[in-house]
Design a protein around this motif. Structure first.
Motif, PDB file in Angstrom:
ATOM      1  N   GLU A  38      -2.206  60.645  84.740  1.00 31.00           N
ATOM      2  CA  GLU A  38      -1.529  60.048  85.902  1.00 31.00           C
ATOM      3  C   GLU A  38      -0.888  61.130  86.766  1.00 31.00           C
ATOM      4  OE1 GLU A  38      -0.585  55.780  83.843  1.00 31.00           O
ATOM      5  OE2 GLU A  38       1.111  57.031  84.430  1.00 31.00           O
ATOM      6  N   CYS A  39      -0.265  62.114  86.097  1.00 27.93           N
ATOM      7  CA  CYS A  39       0.378  63.204  86.864  1.00 27.93           C
ATOM      8  C   CYS A  39      -0.666  63.977  87.657  1.00 27.93           C
ATOM      9  CB  CYS A  39       1.128  64.151  85.932  1.00 27.93           C
ATOM     10  SG  CYS A  39       2.629  63.435  85.263  1.00 27.93           S
ATOM     11  N   ILE A  40      -1.799  64.273  87.008  1.00 25.15           N
ATOM     12  CA  ILE A  40      -2.846  65.031  87.716  1.00 25.15           C
ATOM     13  C   ILE A  40      -3.414  64.188  88.848  1.00 25.15           C
ATOM     14  CG2 ILE A  40      -5.072  66.206  87.505  1.00 25.15           C
ATOM     15  CD1 ILE A  40      -4.380  66.854  84.590  1.00 25.15           C
ATOM     16  N   SER A  41      -3.689  62.907  88.562  1.00 25.05           N
ATOM     17  CA  SER A  41      -4.248  62.018  89.598  1.00 25.05           C
ATOM     18  C   SER A  41      -3.325  61.912  90.801  1.00 25.05           C
ATOM     19  CB  SER A  41      -4.436  60.601  89.049  1.00 25.05           C
ATOM     20  OG  SER A  41      -5.522  60.567  88.217  1.00 25.05           O
ATOM     21  N   ASN A  42      -2.029  61.762  90.531  1.00 31.28           N
ATOM     22  CA  ASN A  42      -1.075  61.627  91.635  1.00 31.28           C
ATOM     23  C   ASN A  42      -0.928  62.924  92.425  1.00 31.28           C
ATOM     24  OD1 ASN A  42      -0.558  59.008  90.978  1.00 31.28           O
ATOM     25  ND2 ASN A  42       1.250  59.475  89.730  1.00 31.28           N
ATOM     26  N   ALA A  43      -0.950  64.040  91.700  1.00 30.60           N
ATOM     27  CA  ALA A  43      -0.713  65.327  92.358  1.00 30.60           C
ATOM     28  C   ALA A  43      -1.908  65.756  93.200  1.00 30.60           C
ATOM     29  CB  ALA A  43      -0.401  66.400  91.319  1.00 30.60           C
ATOM     30  N   ARG A  44      -3.108  65.358  92.801  1.00 27.98           N
ATOM     31  CA  ARG A  44      -4.352  65.734  93.486  1.00 27.98           C
ATOM     32  C   ARG A  44      -4.459  67.255  93.693  1.00 27.98           C
ATOM     33  NH1 ARG A  44      -4.411  64.175  98.471  1.00 27.98           N
ATOM     34  NH2 ARG A  44      -2.272  63.482  98.581  1.00 27.98           N
ATOM     35  N   PRO A  45      -4.456  68.015  92.592  1.00 27.36           N
ATOM     36  CA  PRO A  45      -4.673  69.458  92.752  1.00 27.36           C
ATOM     37  C   PRO A  45      -6.114  69.693  93.216  1.00 27.36           C
ATOM     38  CG  PRO A  45      -4.853  68.863  90.438  1.00 27.36           C
ATOM     39  CD  PRO A  45      -4.441  67.610  91.182  1.00 27.36           C
ATOM     40  N   ASP A  46      -6.369  70.903  93.697  1.00 23.25           N
ATOM     41  CA  ASP A  46      -7.743  71.194  94.131  1.00 23.25           C
ATOM     42  C   ASP A  46      -8.683  71.298  92.938  1.00 23.25           C
ATOM     43  OD1 ASP A  46      -7.474  71.887  97.185  1.00 23.25           O
ATOM     44  OD2 ASP A  46      -5.712  72.680  96.150  1.00 23.25           O
ATOM     45  N   PHE A  47      -8.166  71.830  91.835  1.00 25.97           N
ATOM     46  CA  PHE A  47      -8.998  72.051  90.660  1.00 25.97           C
ATOM     47  C   PHE A  47      -8.195  71.837  89.383  1.00 25.97           C
ATOM     48  CE2 PHE A  47     -10.100  75.121  93.999  1.00 25.97           C
ATOM     49  CZ  PHE A  47     -11.371  74.669  94.306  1.00 25.97           C
ATOM     50  N   VAL A  48      -8.924  71.516  88.319  1.00 27.36           N
ATOM     51  CA  VAL A  48      -8.344  71.600  86.983  1.00 27.36           C
ATOM     52  C   VAL A  48      -9.083  72.732  86.282  1.00 27.36           C
ATOM     53  CG1 VAL A  48      -7.946  70.429  84.795  1.00 27.36           C
ATOM     54  CG2 VAL A  48      -7.796  69.143  86.935  1.00 27.36           C
ATOM     55  N   PHE A  49      -8.344  73.739  85.863  1.00 31.83           N
ATOM     56  CA  PHE A  49      -8.928  74.835  85.086  1.00 31.83           C
ATOM     57  C   PHE A  49      -8.744  74.513  83.601  1.00 31.83           C
ATOM     58  CE2 PHE A  49      -8.537  78.777  88.111  1.00 31.83           C
ATOM     59  CZ  PHE A  49      -9.318  78.128  89.053  1.00 31.83           C
ATOM     60  N   VAL A  50      -9.738  74.861  82.790  1.00 30.02           N
ATOM     61  CA  VAL A  50      -9.646  74.641  81.347  1.00 30.02           C
ATOM     62  C   VAL A  50      -9.991  75.944  80.629  1.00 30.02           C
ATOM     63  CG1 VAL A  50     -10.603  73.391  79.377  1.00 30.02           C
ATOM     64  CG2 VAL A  50     -10.268  72.194  81.536  1.00 30.02           C
ATOM     65  N   GLY A  51      -9.104  76.353  79.714  1.00 31.37           N
ATOM     66  CA  GLY A  51      -9.390  77.559  78.935  1.00 31.37           C
ATOM     67  C   GLY A  51      -8.114  78.210  78.468  1.00 31.37           C
ATOM     68  N   GLY A  52      -8.262  79.375  77.864  1.00 29.25           N
ATOM     69  CA  GLY A  52      -7.110  80.119  77.367  1.00 29.25           C
ATOM     70  C   GLY A  52      -7.588  81.351  76.630  1.00 29.25           C
ATOM     71  N   SER A  53      -6.638  82.280  76.409  1.00 26.40           N
ATOM     72  CA  SER A  53      -7.024  83.514  75.720  1.00 26.40           C
ATOM     73  C   SER A  53      -7.498  83.234  74.314  1.00 26.40           C
ATOM     74  CB  SER A  53      -5.837  84.472  75.673  1.00 26.40           C
ATOM     75  OG  SER A  53      -5.439  84.778  76.969  1.00 26.40           O
ATOM     76  N   VAL A  54      -6.789  82.339  73.618  1.00 27.10           N
ATOM     77  CA  VAL A  54      -7.159  81.990  72.253  1.00 27.10           C
ATOM     78  C   VAL A  54      -7.254  80.470  72.195  1.00 27.10           C
ATOM     79  CG1 VAL A  54      -6.591  82.331  69.823  1.00 27.10           C
ATOM     80  CG2 VAL A  54      -5.557  83.805  71.548  1.00 27.10           C
ATOM     81  N   VAL A  55      -8.432  79.961  71.945  1.00 26.10           N
ATOM     82  CA  VAL A  55      -8.600  78.513  71.878  1.00 26.10           C
ATOM     83  C   VAL A  55      -9.333  78.170  70.587  1.00 26.10           C
ATOM     84  CG1 VAL A  55      -9.761  76.522  72.900  1.00 26.10           C
ATOM     85  CG2 VAL A  55      -8.596  78.156  74.373  1.00 26.10           C
ATOM     86  N   ASP A  56      -8.676  77.355  69.758  1.00 25.61           N
ATOM     87  CA  ASP A  56      -9.329  76.889  68.531  1.00 25.61           C
ATOM     88  C   ASP A  56      -9.979  75.523  68.759  1.00 25.61           C
ATOM     89  OD1 ASP A  56      -8.618  79.079  67.001  1.00 25.61           O
ATOM     90  OD2 ASP A  56      -6.617  78.262  66.645  1.00 25.61           O
ATOM     91  N   GLY A  57      -9.352  74.740  69.618  1.00 21.72           N
ATOM     92  CA  GLY A  57      -9.839  73.371  69.845  1.00 21.72           C
ATOM     93  C   GLY A  57     -11.090  73.353  70.707  1.00 21.72           C
ATOM     94  N   SER A  58     -11.554  72.153  70.982  1.00 24.59           N
ATOM     95  CA  SER A  58     -12.814  72.011  71.694  1.00 24.59           C
ATOM     96  C   SER A  58     -12.606  71.975  73.207  1.00 24.59           C
ATOM     97  CB  SER A  58     -13.517  70.731  71.243  1.00 24.59           C
ATOM     98  OG  SER A  58     -14.620  70.505  72.084  1.00 24.59           O
ATOM     99  N   VAL A  59     -13.121  72.991  73.865  1.00 29.76           N
ATOM    100  CA  VAL A  59     -13.114  73.006  75.329  1.00 29.76           C
ATOM    101  C   VAL A  59     -13.997  71.872  75.836  1.00 29.76           C
ATOM    102  CG1 VAL A  59     -13.851  74.339  77.341  1.00 29.76           C
ATOM    103  CG2 VAL A  59     -12.658  75.478  75.472  1.00 29.76           C
ATOM    104  N   ASP A  60     -15.136  71.702  75.163  1.00 28.78           N
ATOM    105  CA  ASP A  60     -16.091  70.687  75.612  1.00 28.78           C
ATOM    106  C   ASP A  60     -15.481  69.281  75.576  1.00 28.78           C
ATOM    107  OD1 ASP A  60     -18.806  69.991  76.461  1.00 28.78           O
ATOM    108  OD2 ASP A  60     -18.878  68.937  74.544  1.00 28.78           O
ATOM    109  N   ASN A  61     -14.749  68.960  74.508  1.00 25.43           N
ATOM    110  CA  ASN A  61     -14.131  67.634  74.415  1.00 25.43           C
ATOM    111  C   ASN A  61     -13.178  67.389  75.578  1.00 25.43           C
ATOM    112  OD1 ASN A  61     -15.436  66.881  72.146  1.00 25.43           O
ATOM    113  ND2 ASN A  61     -13.711  67.225  70.741  1.00 25.43           N
ATOM    114  N   LEU A  62     -12.349  68.410  75.845  1.00 26.99           N
ATOM    115  CA  LEU A  62     -11.374  68.245  76.932  1.00 26.99           C
ATOM    116  C   LEU A  62     -12.085  68.111  78.277  1.00 26.99           C
ATOM    117  CD1 LEU A  62      -8.499  68.124  78.027  1.00 26.99           C
ATOM    118  CD2 LEU A  62      -8.424  70.622  77.986  1.00 26.99           C
ATOM    119  N   VAL A  63     -13.102  68.940  78.492  1.00 22.81           N
ATOM    120  CA  VAL A  63     -13.846  68.878  79.764  1.00 22.81           C
ATOM    121  C   VAL A  63     -14.478  67.499  79.938  1.00 22.81           C
ATOM    122  CG1 VAL A  63     -15.895  69.750  80.973  1.00 22.81           C
ATOM    123  CG2 VAL A  63     -14.258  71.349  79.962  1.00 22.81           C
ATOM    124  N   ARG A  64     -15.106  66.993  78.890  1.00 24.41           N
ATOM    125  CA  ARG A  64     -15.751  65.660  78.979  1.00 24.41           C
ATOM    126  C   ARG A  64     -14.716  64.579  79.291  1.00 24.41           C
ATOM    127  NH1 ARG A  64     -20.916  64.950  76.365  1.00 24.41           N
ATOM    128  NH2 ARG A  64     -21.673  66.928  75.542  1.00 24.41           N
TER     129      ARG A  64
END
Ligand code: 1GP
Length: 247
Positions: A38-64
């Motif tokens: 809801e916060c992202i939808s309301n704010a309407r940023p130009d982009f959502v970036f996904v990632g990090g220096s160290v990521v154990d979880g699934s990038v793909d799950n979050l992207v989907r």
């Protein structure tokens, strides 16, 4: 899938429209809640970036999940080749050009190359420059490289200009996730006055004053992660500050 993200960035830069990306770290978003959407939808940023220096979880799950619920372009901001997924709209193909670790200058790129080529993702080669943000950053720790000193704009400018000469399409000035000191307006101004490609700035941005200072100095696109994790309610006023910015 959206396929003209770089063109959009260039058009906005050309017309003086500033941009905001909300950065989501998959490890901190394992249970992406309705509030965040809801916060992202309301704010309407130009982009959502996904990632990090160290990521154990699934990038793909979050992207989907993001693609399912949000209409904003989702852009990969990967710490290494394992974070690649073809399901995002675009990939910042980062080269850590402030450092001299060959793995982050070409090694990870070779590892991911064939998967990237076989996908239909938009690739944006980006010169990634780490600048001292007043504390040991995850990028510094994981990459085993030194940040460029914050009091040496000439070195930052020369590094950014080298990125442009090498054909990179953007430069990203990074103070580090959760930096105590964000990239200074002096450095942003020195770099932006020598570049024609879009300039991205992130790390340690927590206030609208910092936003205005970075945009006045010549940043085209700001990236904010940590502050929005703690204060998702600030997404809307911060996004409005970026949208309404006029030089
Ligand atoms: C980190 O530049 C990004 O890579 C964003 O930094 O999390 O400090 O906003 P923050």
């Amino acid at each position: 899938m959206i396929h003209n993200i770089y063109q959009l960035i260039q058009e906005k830069k050309a017309t003086g429209q500033k941009m905001l990306a909300v950065l989501l770290d998959p490890d901190k978003c394992s249970n992406v809640g309705q509030t965040l959407f809801e916060c992202i939808s309301n704010a309407r940023p130009d982009f959502v970036f996904v990632g990090g220096s160290v990521v154990d979880g699934s990038v793909d799950n979050l992207v989907r999940t993001l693609k399912q619920y949000l209409s904003f372009p989702v852009v990969l901001f990967p710490g290494d080749a394992r974070q690649f997924t073809p399901n995002a709209d675009a990939l910042l193909l980062l080269s850590l050009i402030s450092g001299r670790n060959p793995d982050l200058l070409i090694g990870q790129h070779v590892n991911a190359a064939m998967a990237i080529k076989r996908s239909s993702i938009e690739v944006i080669p980006t010169g990634y420059i780490l600048i001292d943000g007043g504390r040991l950053s995850a990028v510094e720790r994981v990459s085993h490289t030194q940040p460029l000193p914050a009091d040496c704009p000439e070195m930052v400018v020369a590094t950014a200009v080298a990125a442009q000469l090498l054909g990179m399409q953007m430069v990203y000035l990074e103070a580090g996730s959760g930096a105590l000191t964000s990239v200074s307006p002096e450095i942003i101004k020195a770099v932006s006055s020598e570049l024609s490609i879009p300039l991205v700035v992130g790390g340690g941005i927590r206030t609208i004053e910092q936003i205005n200072n970075a945009l006045s100095a010549g940043a085209d696109l700001l990236v904010i992660g940590n502050h929005f994790e703690a204060h998702p309610e600030d997404m809307l006023p911060f996004a409005e500050a970026v949208r309404s910015y006029r030089s």
